[in-house]
Design a protein around this motif. Structure first.
Motif, mmCIF file in Angstrom:
data_model
loop_
_atom_site.group_PDB
_atom_site.id
_atom_site.type_symbol
_atom_site.label_atom_id
_atom_site.label_comp_id
_atom_site.label_asym_id
_atom_site.label_seq_id
_atom_site.Cartn_x
_atom_site.Cartn_y
_atom_site.Cartn_z
ATOM 1 N N LEU A 1 -16.039 89.324 27.058
ATOM 2 C CA LEU A 1 -15.585 88.153 27.814
ATOM 3 C C LEU A 1 -15.423 86.929 26.918
ATOM 4 C CD1 LEU A 1 -14.939 86.914 30.613
ATOM 5 C CD2 LEU A 1 -17.387 86.421 30.826
ATOM 6 N N LEU A 2 -16.312 86.741 25.978
ATOM 7 C CA LEU A 2 -16.342 85.506 25.198
ATOM 8 C C LEU A 2 -15.732 85.621 23.797
ATOM 9 C CD1 LEU A 2 -19.947 84.402 26.207
ATOM 10 C CD2 LEU A 2 -17.777 83.443 27.041
ATOM 11 N N HIS A 3 -15.222 86.785 23.437
ATOM 12 C CA HIS A 3 -14.818 87.000 22.043
ATOM 13 C C HIS A 3 -13.718 86.063 21.546
ATOM 14 C CE1 HIS A 3 -11.498 89.330 23.721
ATOM 15 N NE2 HIS A 3 -10.951 89.316 22.520
ATOM 16 N N ASP A 4 -12.879 85.559 22.427
ATOM 17 C CA ASP A 4 -11.793 84.652 22.017
ATOM 18 C C ASP A 4 -11.995 83.233 22.555
ATOM 19 O OD1 ASP A 4 -10.299 86.383 20.428
ATOM 20 O OD2 ASP A 4 -8.948 86.983 22.048
ATOM 21 N N ILE A 5 -13.229 82.836 22.792
ATOM 22 C CA ILE A 5 -13.513 81.528 23.375
ATOM 23 C C ILE A 5 -12.925 80.372 22.540
ATOM 24 C CG2 ILE A 5 -15.791 81.266 22.294
ATOM 25 C CD1 ILE A 5 -16.699 79.979 25.018
ATOM 26 N N VAL B 1 -15.435 79.941 14.460
ATOM 27 C CA VAL B 1 -15.683 78.816 15.370
ATOM 28 C C VAL B 1 -16.292 79.340 16.665
ATOM 29 C CG1 VAL B 1 -14.575 76.978 16.738
ATOM 30 C CG2 VAL B 1 -13.897 77.347 14.354
ATOM 31 N N GLY B 2 -15.745 80.426 17.175
ATOM 32 C CA GLY B 2 -16.272 81.025 18.403
ATOM 33 C C GLY B 2 -17.717 81.459 18.254
ATOM 34 N N CYS C 1 -11.033 92.792 28.209
ATOM 35 C CA CYS C 1 -11.972 93.191 27.154
ATOM 36 C C CYS C 1 -13.383 93.325 27.715
ATOM 37 C CB CYS C 1 -11.940 92.194 25.993
ATOM 38 S SG CYS C 1 -10.447 92.317 24.995
ATOM 39 N N GLU C 2 -13.748 92.420 28.604
ATOM 40 C CA GLU C 2 -15.066 92.517 29.240
ATOM 41 C C GLU C 2 -15.200 93.838 29.990
ATOM 42 O OE1 GLU C 2 -17.760 90.224 32.618
ATOM 43 O OE2 GLU C 2 -15.580 90.001 32.645
ATOM 44 N N ALA C 3 -14.187 94.188 30.773
ATOM 45 C CA ALA C 3 -14.240 95.423 31.566
ATOM 46 C C ALA C 3 -14.369 96.647 30.665
ATOM 47 C CB ALA C 3 -12.994 95.527 32.443
ATOM 48 N N VAL D 1 -17.125 89.360 13.799
ATOM 49 C CA VAL D 1 -16.492 90.445 13.036
ATOM 50 C C VAL D 1 -15.301 91.085 13.743
ATOM 51 C CG1 VAL D 1 -18.614 90.939 11.786
ATOM 52 C CG2 VAL D 1 -18.047 92.306 13.787
ATOM 53 N N HIS D 2 -15.013 90.661 14.979
ATOM 54 C CA HIS D 2 -13.829 91.255 15.616
ATOM 55 C C HIS D 2 -12.543 90.789 14.942
ATOM 56 C CE1 HIS D 2 -12.726 87.648 18.044
ATOM 57 N NE2 HIS D 2 -11.584 88.296 18.238
ATOM 58 N N ASN D 3 -12.617 89.729 14.156
ATOM 59 C CA ASN D 3 -11.474 89.237 13.391
ATOM 60 C C ASN D 3 -11.590 89.789 11.972
ATOM 61 O OD1 ASN D 3 -9.524 87.838 12.003
ATOM 62 N ND2 ASN D 3 -10.230 85.806 12.599
ATOM 63 N N SER D 4 -10.718 90.712 11.625
ATOM 64 C CA SER D 4 -10.802 91.378 10.317
ATOM 65 C C SER D 4 -10.494 90.439 9.156
ATOM 66 C CB SER D 4 -9.878 92.585 10.277
ATOM 67 O OG SER D 4 -8.537 92.175 10.465
#
Length: 183
Positions: free
Chosen positions: A49-53, A68-69, A26-28, A88-91
């Motif tokens: 890179l951090l979206h699913d931390i 939470v992320g 996802c970072e790339a 917002v990447h989680n609908s």
């Protein structure tokens, strides 16, 4: 926050190697999309890179995932636009995607899974063996890479991009990072 610092934080919270590879992918893609749109590649890369931390902690609770992320990233001092894109990447939260970065991350998250699945069914098991026509054909097969939400990927239209262009940029980004992705 620099990438090295982000990686340290990421590895404190994410232990699953495949999830880490997803986040590197996802970072790339986000970095390449930023370049395409003339945006800040470092900032967009951090969002990818951090979206699913928080995923190891929230994977069984989709209503907490990304909230939470976002809180974690806010505490780490990341810019509000990255924090919001992650949220917002989680609908499941029903929040509007406002910026190009929001829209890009939303479409990028599932496309990496589609591309990885495409590589894994090739005899070579390498990203180099995948091309855009192959991905377009597989995109239309409902039984292929079921976890790669097609409607979400098709939201690349919110970026003003046709599916083929989005797949092309995403595939190129992942091929350029194939060493880190192990594909």
């Amino acid at each position: 926050m620099e990438r090295e610092e982000a990686l340290v934080e990421l590895k404190k919270h994410v232990k699953n190697k495949n999830l880490l590879k997803h986040m590197y992918a996802c970072e790339a893609v986000m970095r390449m999309l930023a370049g395409h749109f003339g945006e800040d590649a470092d900032k967009w890369g951090l969002a990818g890179l951090l979206h699913d931390i928080d995923y190891d902690e929230t994977k069984d609770d989709p209503l907490r995932h990304s909230k939470v992320g976002a809180e974690m990233l806010l505490k780490l001092g990341l810019p509000e636009d990255i924090v919001y894109a992650v949220k917002v990447h989680n609908s499941a939260h029903g929040l509007p995607r406002e910026s190009l970065m929001d829209k890009a991350l939303y479409a990028t998250d599932p496309v990496t899974g589609l591309i990885v699945a495409g590589a894994l069914i090739r005899p070579q098991k390498k990203l180099a063996a995948v091309d855009v026509p192959f991905l377009v054909n597989r995109f239309n097969e409902k039984s292929f890479a079921r976890g790669a939400n097609r409607e979400q990927i098709a939201c690349c239209a919110e970026l003003g991009m046709e599916l083929e262009e989005f797949l092309s940029i995403s595939l190129q980004a992942m091929q350029d990072s194939s060493g880190e992705l192990g594909l």
